[in-house]
Motif scaffolding. Structure first.
Motif, PDB file in Angstrom:
ATOM      1  N   LYS A  49       7.874   2.781  -4.327  1.00  0.00           N
ATOM      2  CA  LYS A  49       7.594   1.342  -4.355  1.00  0.00           C
ATOM      3  C   LYS A  49       7.655   0.787  -5.771  1.00  0.00           C
ATOM      4  O   LYS A  49       8.098  -0.345  -5.974  1.00  0.00           O
ATOM      5  CB  LYS A  49       6.241   1.063  -3.717  1.00  0.00           C
ATOM      6  N   VAL A  50       7.221   1.579  -6.754  1.00  0.00           N
ATOM      7  CA  VAL A  50       7.278   1.147  -8.156  1.00  0.00           C
ATOM      8  C   VAL A  50       8.732   0.991  -8.587  1.00  0.00           C
ATOM      9  O   VAL A  50       9.072   0.054  -9.310  1.00  0.00           O
ATOM     10  CB  VAL A  50       6.517   2.121  -9.079  1.00  0.00           C
ATOM     11  N   ARG A  51       9.610   1.920  -8.147  1.00  0.00           N
ATOM     12  CA  ARG A  51      11.034   1.828  -8.496  1.00  0.00           C
ATOM     13  C   ARG A  51      11.665   0.558  -7.915  1.00  0.00           C
ATOM     14  O   ARG A  51      12.453  -0.111  -8.561  1.00  0.00           O
ATOM     15  CB  ARG A  51      11.792   3.055  -7.993  1.00  0.00           C
ATOM     16  N   THR A  77       0.832  -1.197   0.000  1.00  0.00           N
ATOM     17  CA  THR A  77       0.000   0.000   0.000  1.00  0.00           C
ATOM     18  C   THR A  77       0.868   1.249   0.000  1.00  0.00           C
ATOM     19  O   THR A  77       2.013   1.226   0.455  1.00  0.00           O
ATOM     20  CB  THR A  77      -0.936   0.034   1.232  1.00  0.00           C
ATOM     21  N   ALA A  78       0.285   2.318  -0.522  1.00  0.00           N
ATOM     22  CA  ALA A  78       0.943   3.626  -0.512  1.00  0.00           C
ATOM     23  C   ALA A  78      -0.135   4.683  -0.294  1.00  0.00           C
ATOM     24  O   ALA A  78      -1.244   4.557  -0.816  1.00  0.00           O
ATOM     25  CB  ALA A  78       1.682   3.872  -1.828  1.00  0.00           C
ATOM     26  N   ASP A  79       0.204   5.707   0.490  1.00  0.00           N
ATOM     27  CA  ASP A  79      -0.748   6.768   0.800  1.00  0.00           C
ATOM     28  C   ASP A  79      -0.732   7.913  -0.201  1.00  0.00           C
ATOM     29  O   ASP A  79      -1.622   8.756  -0.174  1.00  0.00           O
ATOM     30  CB  ASP A  79      -0.456   7.344   2.192  1.00  0.00           C
ATOM     31  N   GLY A  80       0.287   7.975  -1.049  1.00  0.00           N
ATOM     32  CA  GLY A  80       0.376   9.100  -1.969  1.00  0.00           C
ATOM     33  C   GLY A  80       1.282   8.799  -3.142  1.00  0.00           C
ATOM     34  O   GLY A  80       1.859   7.710  -3.260  1.00  0.00           O
ATOM     35  N   VAL A  81       1.425   9.780  -4.013  1.00  0.00           N
ATOM     36  CA  VAL A  81       2.212   9.633  -5.239  1.00  0.00           C
ATOM     37  C   VAL A  81       3.670   9.335  -4.925  1.00  0.00           C
ATOM     38  O   VAL A  81       4.248   8.390  -5.470  1.00  0.00           O
ATOM     39  CB  VAL A  81       2.103  10.916  -6.111  1.00  0.00           C
ATOM     40  N   PRO A  83       8.201  -3.047  -9.470  1.00  0.00           N
ATOM     41  CA  PRO A  83       6.997  -2.728 -10.237  1.00  0.00           C
ATOM     42  C   PRO A  83       5.935  -3.814 -10.029  1.00  0.00           C
ATOM     43  O   PRO A  83       6.253  -5.000 -10.094  1.00  0.00           O
ATOM     44  CB  PRO A  83       7.479  -2.708 -11.684  1.00  0.00           C
ATOM     45  N   PRO A  84       4.680  -3.430  -9.731  1.00  0.00           N
ATOM     46  CA  PRO A  84       3.650  -4.420  -9.432  1.00  0.00           C
ATOM     47  C   PRO A  84       3.082  -5.098 -10.691  1.00  0.00           C
ATOM     48  O   PRO A  84       3.140  -4.547 -11.783  1.00  0.00           O
ATOM     49  CB  PRO A  84       2.568  -3.585  -8.748  1.00  0.00           C
ATOM     50  N   ASP A  85       2.523  -6.312 -10.478  1.00  0.00           N
ATOM     51  CA  ASP A  85       1.791  -7.001 -11.544  1.00  0.00           C
ATOM     52  C   ASP A  85       0.448  -6.305 -11.772  1.00  0.00           C
ATOM     53  O   ASP A  85      -0.032  -6.208 -12.891  1.00  0.00           O
ATOM     54  CB  ASP A  85       1.500  -8.463 -11.154  1.00  0.00           C
ATOM     55  N   TYR A  86      -0.150  -5.866 -10.659  1.00  0.00           N
ATOM     56  CA  TYR A  86      -1.464  -5.230 -10.662  1.00  0.00           C
ATOM     57  C   TYR A  86      -1.394  -3.974  -9.804  1.00  0.00           C
ATOM     58  O   TYR A  86      -0.605  -3.904  -8.865  1.00  0.00           O
ATOM     59  CB  TYR A  86      -2.523  -6.161 -10.054  1.00  0.00           C
ATOM     60  N   ALA A  87      -2.270  -3.008 -10.099  1.00  0.00           N
ATOM     61  CA  ALA A  87      -2.331  -1.805  -9.266  1.00  0.00           C
ATOM     62  C   ALA A  87      -3.753  -1.254  -9.252  1.00  0.00           C
ATOM     63  O   ALA A  87      -4.466  -1.331 -10.255  1.00  0.00           O
ATOM     64  CB  ALA A  87      -1.370  -0.737  -9.775  1.00  0.00           C
ATOM     65  N   VAL A  88      -4.120  -0.718  -8.103  1.00  0.00           N
ATOM     66  CA  VAL A  88      -5.379   0.005  -7.935  1.00  0.00           C
ATOM     67  C   VAL A  88      -4.971   1.379  -7.431  1.00  0.00           C
ATOM     68  O   VAL A  88      -4.367   1.496  -6.364  1.00  0.00           O
ATOM     69  CB  VAL A  88      -6.308  -0.696  -6.922  1.00  0.00           C
ATOM     70  N   ILE A 127       4.213   3.214 -13.493  1.00  0.00           N
ATOM     71  CA  ILE A 127       4.066   1.754 -13.552  1.00  0.00           C
ATOM     72  C   ILE A 127       4.189   1.283 -14.997  1.00  0.00           C
ATOM     73  O   ILE A 127       4.902   0.327 -15.292  1.00  0.00           O
ATOM     74  CB  ILE A 127       2.725   1.297 -12.939  1.00  0.00           C
ATOM     75  N   ARG A 128       3.525   1.958 -15.904  1.00  0.00           N
ATOM     76  CA  ARG A 128       3.590   1.597 -17.327  1.00  0.00           C
ATOM     77  C   ARG A 128       5.016   1.672 -17.853  1.00  0.00           C
ATOM     78  O   ARG A 128       5.434   0.854 -18.656  1.00  0.00           O
ATOM     79  CB  ARG A 128       2.717   2.527 -18.175  1.00  0.00           C
ATOM     80  N   GLY A 129       5.768   2.673 -17.385  1.00  0.00           N
ATOM     81  CA  GLY A 129       7.145   2.840 -17.840  1.00  0.00           C
ATOM     82  C   GLY A 129       8.060   1.712 -17.384  1.00  0.00           C
ATOM     83  O   GLY A 129       8.988   1.334 -18.090  1.00  0.00           O
ATOM     84  N   SER A 130       7.804   1.170 -16.193  1.00  0.00           N
ATOM     85  CA  SER A 130       8.685   0.125 -15.690  1.00  0.00           C
ATOM     86  C   SER A 130       8.122  -1.288 -15.860  1.00  0.00           C
ATOM     87  O   SER A 130       8.863  -2.251 -15.807  1.00  0.00           O
ATOM     88  CB  SER A 130       9.009   0.377 -14.218  1.00  0.00           C
ATOM     89  N   ARG A 131       6.829  -1.397 -16.089  1.00  0.00           N
ATOM     90  CA  ARG A 131       6.216  -2.709 -16.296  1.00  0.00           C
ATOM     91  C   ARG A 131       5.016  -2.545 -17.241  1.00  0.00           C
ATOM     92  O   ARG A 131       3.880  -2.397 -16.786  1.00  0.00           O
ATOM     93  CB  ARG A 131       5.769  -3.304 -14.983  1.00  0.00           C
TER      94      ARG A 131
END
Length: 186
Positions: free
Chosen positions: A53-55, A43-47, A58-63, A80-84
């Motif tokens: 966390k993405v760096r 989980t993350a509270d902000g950008v 990178p997640p398989d899925y994201a909400v 996310i798109r840039g790294s996965r």
């Protein structure tokens, strides 16, 4: 043999899901619900926290919530798109807005859900294949409600300044004051 939500046989690696939302109680409820459905959640509270966390992984899925305290969820979608590029991303928002939905999809989100969305709706959106279409909402907002939501959003973005909001919406100030004084339409 375990199966991924989309029906594929599971790899050795768990399905990583990143949930980015500044509504902490909602974020935690969703994380627990998605863990019960087979995801390993972060989980993350902000950008800023989400980008860190993405760096790292990178997640398989994201909400991702559209509006976060420190910026736009669209920045997270782009990272996310840039790294996965194969990640499956769903945008959540309390403000239904066609322009932002189009932008989110162009940046790589696979779906756009209005809050409050439950875990089953989110799971269905994350795992839907290209040829499946989303079911139409059972209780869609009326045109009057969509208009009212848009006016409220612009009003909030203008720091509740009636004059500035009226100017941006190209409407008379008194008309706007009457609309703001009324209850939300159904």
């Amino acid at each position: 043999m375990d199966e991924r939500p989309n029906g594929d046989a599971a790899d050795d690696a768990p399905m990583n899901l990143l949930i980015v939302d500044d509504d902490r109680p909602f974020q935690q409820r969703l994380a627990r619900a998605m863990e019960k459905r087979g995801f390993q959640t972060e989980t993350a509270d902000g950008v800023r926290e989400a980008l860190d966390k993405v760096r790292i992984q990178p997640p398989d899925y994201a909400v991702v919530d559209m509006r976060l305290g420190d910026g736009s969820g669209l920045d997270v979608v782009e990272a996310i798109r840039g790294s996965r590029p194969d990640a499956r991303i769903v945008i959540l928002t309390g403000y239904g807005n066609i322009a932002t939905a189009v932008t989110a999809v162009k940046l790589g989100a696979i779906d756009y859900l209005a809050k409050p969305a439950d875990a089953d709706d989110i799971l269905a959106a994350l795992t839907r294949t290209g040829e499946e279409k989303a079911a139409p909402p059972e209780n869609p907002m009326s045109a009057d409600r969509v208009r009212w939501e848009h006016i409220q959003r612009v009003y909030e973005l203008c720091d509740r300044n009636v004059s500035e909001t009226a100017r941006r919406l190209n409407m008379h100030r008194r008309t706007l004051q009457r609309i703001l004084a009324k209850r939300a339409p159904r």
